[in-house]
Motif scaffolding. Structure first.
Motif, PDB file in Angstrom:
ATOM      1  N   GLY A 159       0.463   1.488   0.388  1.00 55.09           N
ATOM      2  CA  GLY A 159      -0.439   2.340  -0.389  1.00 55.09           C
ATOM      3  C   GLY A 159      -0.177   2.179  -1.874  1.00 55.09           C
ATOM      4  O   GLY A 159      -0.490   1.153  -2.452  1.00 55.09           O
ATOM      5  N   ALA A 160       0.425   3.186  -2.489  1.00 54.60           N
ATOM      6  CA  ALA A 160       0.706   3.140  -3.927  1.00 54.60           C
ATOM      7  C   ALA A 160       1.947   2.307  -4.248  1.00 54.60           C
ATOM      8  O   ALA A 160       2.250   2.064  -5.410  1.00 54.60           O
ATOM      9  CB  ALA A 160       0.894   4.552  -4.469  1.00 54.60           C
ATOM     10  N   THR A 161       2.656   1.859  -3.228  1.00 58.02           N
ATOM     11  CA  THR A 161       3.911   1.123  -3.422  1.00 58.02           C
ATOM     12  C   THR A 161       3.876  -0.200  -2.663  1.00 58.02           C
ATOM     13  O   THR A 161       3.405  -0.259  -1.525  1.00 58.02           O
ATOM     14  CB  THR A 161       5.106   1.960  -2.893  1.00 58.02           C
ATOM     15  OG1 THR A 161       5.080   3.237  -3.502  1.00 58.02           O
ATOM     16  CG2 THR A 161       6.423   1.280  -3.179  1.00 58.02           C
ATOM     17  N   ARG A 162       4.369  -1.249  -3.289  1.00 59.25           N
ATOM     18  CA  ARG A 162       4.622  -2.508  -2.612  1.00 59.25           C
ATOM     19  C   ARG A 162       6.118  -2.562  -2.347  1.00 59.25           C
ATOM     20  O   ARG A 162       6.932  -2.302  -3.241  1.00 59.25           O
ATOM     21  CB  ARG A 162       4.236  -3.716  -3.479  1.00 59.25           C
ATOM     22  CG  ARG A 162       2.999  -4.458  -3.064  1.00 59.25           C
ATOM     23  CD  ARG A 162       1.715  -3.709  -3.120  1.00 59.25           C
ATOM     24  NE  ARG A 162       1.493  -3.104  -4.426  1.00 59.25           N
ATOM     25  CZ  ARG A 162       1.014  -1.868  -4.579  1.00 59.25           C
ATOM     26  NH1 ARG A 162       0.707  -1.120  -3.554  1.00 59.25           N
ATOM     27  NH2 ARG A 162       0.834  -1.356  -5.772  1.00 59.25           N
ATOM     28  N   ILE A 163       6.475  -2.885  -1.099  1.00 64.59           N
ATOM     29  CA  ILE A 163       7.880  -3.001  -0.721  1.00 64.59           C
ATOM     30  C   ILE A 163       8.167  -4.475  -0.489  1.00 64.59           C
ATOM     31  O   ILE A 163       7.434  -5.153   0.223  1.00 64.59           O
ATOM     32  CB  ILE A 163       8.189  -2.194   0.557  1.00 64.59           C
ATOM     33  CG1 ILE A 163       7.691  -0.774   0.404  1.00 64.59           C
ATOM     34  CG2 ILE A 163       9.644  -2.323   0.939  1.00 64.59           C
ATOM     35  CD1 ILE A 163       8.665   0.309   0.294  1.00 64.59           C
TER      36      ILE A 163
END
Length: 189
Positions: A159-163
């Motif tokens: 979502g709002a974060t790329r891991i």
């Protein structure tokens, strides 16, 4: 009559006698500085640096403008490093990086960022990488980047974060960390 021997009379014995004081001086400096040691069995692993990953995750979750997850790592994994950086370029953003040493002594890094995948992968890799496939871990699809002689990179959109996961650890450790990240909710900001 000259006091020096003619050049033709200088030989290897003269060279050895002039090098002996230099070697002794180098050994004395090394002993005083304690910067070298003799290890017939090869190098030995030193202690793993201590790093408070829990505090870093909590701090980054408060300070960065995107959700941060704190995965439960397996027993035997030791957090050893952490940093924050700014991913430059189009689609860039902030990133939180935490490194771990696995029970087998291999390094693996967890990066969480609000940067796009297109900006994040080359920033972390430092060189071009090409997609080599995908891995489905739980509800998340991880894009795999690699090549010959380079460390693998796995990236997933949360979502709002790329891991992003990278390091010289084996693929089984990547799967373990990807599963752990996917099974926790973001920390409260």
């Amino acid at each position: 009559m000259p006091d020096k021997k003619p050049r033709i009379l200088q030989n290897g014995q003269d060279m050895a006698w002039s090098l002996i004081p230099l070697v002794v001086a180098c050994l004395l400096i090394a002993v005083v500085a304690q910067s070298c040691s003799f290890s017939p069995g090869g190098p030995k692993q030193g202690p793993i640096p201590s790093f408070d990953a829990e505090a870093a995750f909590k701090y980054d979750s408060r300070e960065l403008g995107f959700p941060i997850r704190q995965p439960e790592t397996p027993q035997g994994w030791t957090p050893n490093s952490g940093s924050r950086s700014i991913v430059s370029g189009n689609g860039g953003g902030d990133s939180s990086n935490i490194g771990f040493i696995t029970e087998a002594g291999r390094y693996i890094q967890l990066t969480q960022s609000d940067a796009s995948e297109e900006a994040l992968v080359p920033f972390i890799a430092g060189e071009p990488r090409y997609a080599t496939g995908t891995e489905q871990i739980g509800d998340h699809t991880w894009d795999v980047f690699g090549g010959d002689g380079v460390e693998a990179i796995w990236v997933s959109d949360f979502g709002a974060t790329r891991i992003l996961i990278t390091g010289p650890a084996p693929a089984a450790n990547f799967t373990t960390l990807a599963t752990a990240v996917g099974s926790v909710q973001p920390l409260q900001q």
